[in-house]
Write a protein that holds these residues in place. Structure first.
Motif, PDB file in Angstrom:
ATOM      1  N   THR A 167      49.320  28.038  38.583  1.00 29.63           N
ATOM      2  CA  THR A 167      49.618  27.113  37.491  1.00 29.63           C
ATOM      3  C   THR A 167      50.455  27.824  36.424  1.00 29.63           C
ATOM      4  OG1 THR A 167      47.372  26.277  37.836  1.00 29.63           O
ATOM      5  CG2 THR A 167      48.497  25.555  35.830  1.00 29.63           C
ATOM      6  N   GLU A 176      39.499  40.930  36.246  1.00 32.83           N
ATOM      7  CA  GLU A 176      40.835  40.443  35.859  1.00 32.83           C
ATOM      8  C   GLU A 176      41.676  41.637  35.426  1.00 32.83           C
ATOM      9  OE1 GLU A 176      40.160  37.420  32.887  1.00 32.83           O
ATOM     10  OE2 GLU A 176      38.979  36.207  34.280  1.00 32.83           O
ATOM     11  N   SER A 211      44.141  24.810  42.555  1.00 34.97           N
ATOM     12  CA  SER A 211      44.078  25.340  41.185  1.00 34.97           C
ATOM     13  C   SER A 211      43.678  26.811  41.248  1.00 34.97           C
ATOM     14  CB  SER A 211      43.062  24.565  40.327  1.00 34.97           C
ATOM     15  OG  SER A 211      41.737  24.862  40.749  1.00 34.97           O
TER      16      SER A 211
HETATM   17  C1  LIG Z   1      44.218  29.793  33.954  1.00 36.32           C
HETATM   18  C2  LIG Z   1      43.444  30.879  34.573  1.00 36.32           C
HETATM   19  C3  LIG Z   1      42.544  30.616  35.604  1.00 36.32           C
HETATM   20  C4  LIG Z   1      42.273  29.215  36.109  1.00 36.32           C
HETATM   21  O1  LIG Z   1      43.407  28.648  36.676  1.00 36.32           O
HETATM   22  P1  LIG Z   1      43.595  27.046  36.829  1.00 36.32           P
HETATM   23  O2  LIG Z   1      44.857  26.943  37.604  1.00 36.32           O
HETATM   24  O3  LIG Z   1      43.643  26.466  35.462  1.00 36.32           O
HETATM   25  O4  LIG Z   1      42.393  26.557  37.591  1.00 36.32           O
HETATM   26  C5  LIG Z   1      41.865  31.677  36.151  1.00 36.32           C
HETATM   27  N1  LIG Z   1      42.055  32.936  35.715  1.00 36.32           N
HETATM   28  C6  LIG Z   1      42.911  33.227  34.727  1.00 36.32           C
HETATM   29  C7  LIG Z   1      43.090  34.639  34.313  1.00 36.32           C
HETATM   30  C8  LIG Z   1      43.641  32.215  34.122  1.00 36.32           C
HETATM   31  O5  LIG Z   1      44.473  32.504  33.122  1.00 36.32           O
END
Ligand SMILES: *Cc1c(COP(=O)(O)O)cnc(C)c1O
Length: 391
Positions: free
Chosen positions: A203, A150, A81
């Motif tokens: 994901t 981010e 994940s």
């Molecule tokens: C969705 C997301 C995550 C977590 O990812 P998963 O695959 O749901 O564990 C982490 N960082 C960002 C910016 C996301 O959009």
């Protein structure tokens, strides 16, 4: 070969026994060896051969090699994940007494991991305004084990000046770790902008229409201890390695990633422009719009397309709920970059268990709806939102 050709054609180091065009799913746990010496060589890393699928599997390796080729990484680790990618990367870097410099503008679970979970292990999160480079410079010291950020935050849509952050981390020999989930790694080079370790929730864009959960740790090799610990310790001890079925789906996702991204990001821009004209919408927050404060920086770093995440602000939380309840085409669901367009009210869901004051500090507003724009015809998406806003 250009990136898109590589994404489709990059061959695995060993051909499949039947020359299957799609690399097969090796749904196997263990692998047999012709003799004891070779078995020892494989276990001790003297030869590159899989021995146990918690740490190596041909289908997953094939996926990792493609991401390596597309990003120019020294090593890519696929895990199960996005959160596994983030937690495994951070746990590989962190140690008692160290600190992580980051921001309050983070994915909810990432914030909780850095601020609460790691705190229990004696690692401090230093929360700063990452758009203020002086503040960042002041927070980094000789106990800093990573600067984590981010590239485009959600739902605030703040864009980091990656080059500016990299200048600070380079001068302190601190790894710069970027969560680049919001713009595909095929669209820009995090490495060239100065990122040392990239983490991605595959994901989202990569999986190809929300087929599976996955995460990637993309290592540019600037911190050899990280590379070594990741491969020799974290991968074995945390047990978060991707499964072969998921790697199969996400390899196919990788092949259509750029094509989907082109449509989704152009849909997002067109929709954002049309939504700006609706009187019920107080603000459209999308870095692709020319009057967005981060427009120029985003364009410089990520190219012309600005992704498929668009946030809109209405008058109140009640107005947001009312709009969500009237949607007919767009789905009320979390997740990002599905083939379908999704809408969510982040304050009452993803951030719903944070106290109101904490939400306020994170700039998560009660008036915001987040849209993840899909592959539908943009006329239908606009019409759906227009009718949902009618009294
Ligand atoms: C969705 C997301 C995550 C977590 O990812 P998963 O695959 O749901 O564990 C982490 N960082 C960002 C910016 C996301 O959009």
């Amino acid at each position: 070969m250009k990136k898109q050709t590589q994404a489709i054609h990059l061959a695995y180091k060993r051909p499949d026994a039947y020359n299957a065009l799609s690399f097969p799913v090796y749904n196997a746990v263990a692998y047999e060896f012709p003799d004891a010496q070779m078995m020892s060589d494989a276990f001790c890393g003297r030869i590159d051969a899989p021995d146990y699928s918690r740490v190596e599997n041909p289908t997953v390796t094939n996926f990792e090699r493609r991401v390596e080729a597309l990003t120019g990484a020294v090593h890519v680790t696929a895990v199960n994940s996005g959160m596994a990618a983030i937690s495994n990367a951070i746990l590989t870097l962190a140690a008692k007494g160290k600190n992580i410099v980051t921001s309050k503008h983070l994915f909810g679970n990432t914030f909780s991991l850095l601020a609460f979970t790691l705190h229990r292990f004696g690692v401090d999160a230093r929360l700063v305004d990452l758009t203020n480079l002086d503040e960042v410079r002041e927070a980094v010291d000789d106990k800093t084990c990573a600067l984590f950020f981010e590239i485009i935050t959600n739902p605030q849509m703040e864009v980091a000046d990656i080059g500016g952050l990299a200048e600070i981390t380079k001068s302190h020999h601190v790894p710069l770790v970027a969560d680049t989930t919001t713009i595909p790694f095929t669209q820009f080079s995090a490495k060239d902008l100065g990122v040392d370790i990239e983490v991605v929730s595959s994901t989202k864009y990569v999986s190809g229409g929300a087929t599976s959960l996955g995460g990637l740790i993309i290592d540019y090799g600037n911190f050899p201890r990280f590379t070594k610990t990741m491969a020799g310790e974290s991968l074995f001890n945390f047990g978060a390695y991707m499964t072969p079925q998921v790697a199969f789906l996400q390899t196919i996702g990788l092949e259509t990633l750029d094509a989907r991204y082109r449509v989704q990001s152009s849909n997002a821009l067109e929709l954002a422009k049309r939504l700006e004209k609706l009187p019920q919408i107080k603000r459209v927050n999308y870095v692709g719009l020319e009057d967005n404060p981060y427009h120029e920086l985003a364009r410089k770093q990520f190219g012309k397309a600005a992704g498929a995440m668009v946030c809109i602000d209405l008058e109140s939380q009640e107005a947001c709920f009312s709009m969500l309840n009237k949607l007919k085409v767009i789905h009320r669901a979390t997740n990002l970059f599905d083939n379908r367009t999704l809408a969510i009210h982040p304050a009452s869901t993803i951030f719903g268990l944070f106290p109101p004051k904490a939400r306020q500090d994170m700039d998560v507003l009660d008036t915001t709806i987040r849209l993840s724009v899909g592959l539908e015809d943009v006329d239908d998406l606009f019409e759906d939102i227009r009718q949902a806003l009618e009294k």
